[in-house]
Scaffold this motif. Structure first.
Motif, short mmCIF file in Angstrom:
data_model
loop_
_atom_site.label_atom_id
_atom_site.label_comp_id
_atom_site.label_asym_id
_atom_site.label_seq_id
_atom_site.Cartn_x
_atom_site.Cartn_y
_atom_site.Cartn_z
N PRO A 1 -3.01 -4.79 3.89
CA PRO A 1 -2.03 -3.84 3.35
C PRO A 1 -0.70 -3.86 4.07
CG PRO A 1 -3.68 -2.70 4.66
CD PRO A 1 -4.12 -4.13 4.58
N ALA B 1 -11.58 -1.22 -0.39
CA ALA B 1 -10.41 -2.06 -0.23
C ALA B 1 -10.71 -3.51 -0.53
CB ALA B 1 -9.87 -1.94 1.19
N ASN C 1 0.86 -1.18 0.00
CA ASN C 1 0.00 0.00 0.00
C ASN C 1 0.90 1.24 0.00
OD1 ASN C 1 -2.41 1.45 0.12
ND2 ASN C 1 -2.35 1.59 2.35
N PRO C 2 1.00 1.93 -1.18
CA PRO C 2 0.23 1.81 -2.40
C PRO C 2 0.71 0.65 -3.28
CG PRO C 2 1.89 3.49 -2.68
CD PRO C 2 1.99 3.04 -1.24
N SER C 3 -0.05 0.40 -4.35
CA SER C 3 0.33 -0.66 -5.27
C SER C 3 -0.25 -0.38 -6.66
CB SER C 3 -0.18 -2.02 -4.74
OG SER C 3 0.33 -3.08 -5.54
N ALA D 1 -4.28 3.14 -3.81
CA ALA D 1 -4.41 2.77 -2.41
C ALA D 1 -5.21 1.49 -2.21
CB ALA D 1 -5.08 3.91 -1.64
N THR D 2 -4.87 0.77 -1.15
CA THR D 2 -5.66 -0.39 -0.76
C THR D 2 -6.70 -0.02 0.29
OG1 THR D 2 -4.10 -0.98 1.00
CG2 THR D 2 -3.72 -1.94 -1.18
N ASP D 3 -6.53 1.13 0.95
CA ASP D 3 -7.40 1.53 2.05
C ASP D 3 -8.11 2.83 1.74
OD1 ASP D 3 -6.44 -0.60 3.66
OD2 ASP D 3 -4.67 0.58 4.16
#
Length: 495
Positions: free
Chosen positions: A232, A495, A213-215, A446-448
């Motif tokens: 994450p 997410a 995270n980030p990806s 972002a994952t979140d």
């Protein structure tokens, strides 16, 4: 979509659907009191989430009686929201089955439009993908034409990939320090295709997956669509925290981990050798599959090109590592040639997985890819020098026009991960369109929910003059002022 729950009824499209919880949807939406009328404000926000892919299609929305208290509005307001979504084509209902998300006729998901690129004269900084010189492609096509003629007399199906291309990719791994045979190679339609095949074979809905995270946004989207639970792992400007990664691997059961250790997208960080070995040991002890994306590994601008991640494993410890790569970042994404390296038996199983939707790639594209790979020693240095020149032009322009922005110069890869100093990236990206620049805010990576609102990924894949003009336009957009909502809107990401 990660976090959604299975739902048994069909949703009207022939698919078993999923349900979005009221609390989950509420966290994705802006404060309903900040605009009037409230129901139009909320309906617009939900439709934007559907277009962005942050809410998947064919997902059942929460019941009105559950969503109303979660949002702090009346049930009549939620009823009006759903009515407006249905009227605009973003939802449909079936008696006794609830309200489901949909895509209106004529509308295109933004993930697709990002790939299609600008329809006007906008400078496109939304995609970090270099172009291939026309002469390079023309020469390759001329050289492979006689070989293509030899293949025309055959059926042309190669579910594992063209044998000579598999051999060349295997030799490439061996040359980089990881002994590999062709049976360990599966040629795919890009690295994204390779990841999708792996997720389809190894994972089931609800499985836990470690992801940075980030990806890379398209990888995150593949995880969501596979309905996996993402866990994450932070990647900062200085890279990964080994203790966090290894403790995450040891603390919980994860089906797999997806990492980009080579000039990480989007931060540009390069994972040190000692860190790779420690992470591999932890993954081996926890029986976690490692999916390592090496699509950027050859784009080493200031350091030697890194060895394959799997080569850092202890003897016999690389059997749980799947390495993906492609031609998209080093040569041209239009070839749609990628690959994965894995244990031979797993490659066989993945080939079986592949033929259900794709019986084999284009023979012509694979022959061109083979020709370009065999000429890498001639072509790659020119590509790297071009990227260095473009990176220098971008950083100089940023220092001149936007001196309050900060970034760490990456030792390789294709982009900068710029810190704007305040959470305005999404609004700046939207305003920049009016100035002829397409770019993505940090939340896209972002994952979140609600993170990286102060970040922009800025690729340096365009010519120097184009990059300088893009920075000038972004500075003008920023000087023009952003809406007051730029600092009050609640960022949202599923997410």
């Amino acid at each position: 979509m990660a976090g959604s729950q299975p739902s048994q009824p069909l949703n009207g499209t022939g698919h078993v659907g999923r349900t979005l919880g009221s609390g989950q949807l509420a966290t994705l939406l802006p404060d309903p009191t900040r605009a009037r009328p409230v129901y139009r404000h909320l309906a617009q926000a939900i439709s934007e989430l559907i277009l962005d892919g942050r809410i998947a299609l064919h997902v059942r929305l929460p019941a009105e009686r559950e969503l109303a208290p979660a949002l702090g509005v009346s049930r009549a307001t939620v009823t009006a929201v759903y009515d407006l979504l249905r009227d605009s084509g973003f939802a449909h209902s079936r008696q006794g089955s609830g309200t489901w998300t949909a895509l209106p006729a004529g509308r295109t998901p933004r993930g697709v439009t990002r790939l299609l690129g600008p329809r006007d004269t906008a400078i496109d900084l939304a995609r970090a993908a270099p172009a291939l010189p026309h002469r390079t492609l023309a020469d390759a096509l001329a050289r492979v034409s006689p070989q293509l003629a030899e293949h025309v007399g055959t059926p042309g199906y190669h579910p594992y990939g063209l044998p000579e291309l598999r051999a060349a990719i295997a030799e490439r791994f061996t040359h980089r320090g990881l002994a590999t045979v062709p049976d360990q190679i599966l040629v795919t339609s890009g690295a994204q295709h390779a990841l999708s095949l792996v997720l389809g074979l190894l994972c089931r809905p609800g499985d836990r997956v470690l992801v940075e995270n980030p990806s890379y946004p398209n990888a995150l989207e593949a995880l969501r669509r596979a309905r996996l639970r993402t866990v994450p792992l932070p990647v900062t400007d200085v890279g990964w925290d080994t203790g966090t990664v290894t403790s995450s691997l040891r603390r919980s059961v994860h089906r797999l981990a997806y990492l980009i250790p080579d000039f990480h997208n989007p931060t540009g960080c390069l994972m040190p050798a000692e860190q790779r070995a420690r992470i591999l040991r932890a993954a081996q002890h926890s029986a976690t599959w490692m999916v390592v994306d090496e699509t950027l590994a050859d784009l080493a601008l200031d350091v030697p090109a890194p060895r394959p991640f799997a080569s850092f494993a202890a003897p016999g410890g690389s059997g749980q590592v799947i390495t993906t790569g492609s031609m998209s970042k080093t040569h041209w994404a239009g070839l749609r040639i990628g690959w994965l390296r894995a244990p031979a038996q797993l490659v066989t199983e993945l080939a079986g997985q592949r033929i259900a939707t794709d019986m084999g790639g284009s023979v012509l594209d694979q022959l061109v890819a083979l020709d370009l790979l065999e000429r890498s020693a001639e072509l790659l240095p020119t590509r790297l020098e071009q990227l260095r020149t473009q990176r220098a032009a971008l950083t100089a322009a940023l220092a001149e026009h936007l001196p309050h922005w900060t970034w760490q110069q990456p030792p390789g890869g294709l982009s900068l991960w710029a810190d704007l100093g305040e959470p305005i990236a999404a609004e700046l990206a939207e305003r920049a369109l009016d100035y002829g620049v397409r770019i993505e805010g940090g939340a896209y990576f972002a994952t979140d929910p609600g993170v990286f609102a102060q970040r922009l990924r800025i690729p340096y894949t365009a010519p120097p003059d184009t990059l300088r003009e893009a920075v000038h336009r972004m500075a003008a957009a920023l000087a023009d002022g952003l809406p007051s909502s730029a600092v009050t809107r609640r960022p949202h990401w599923i997410a």
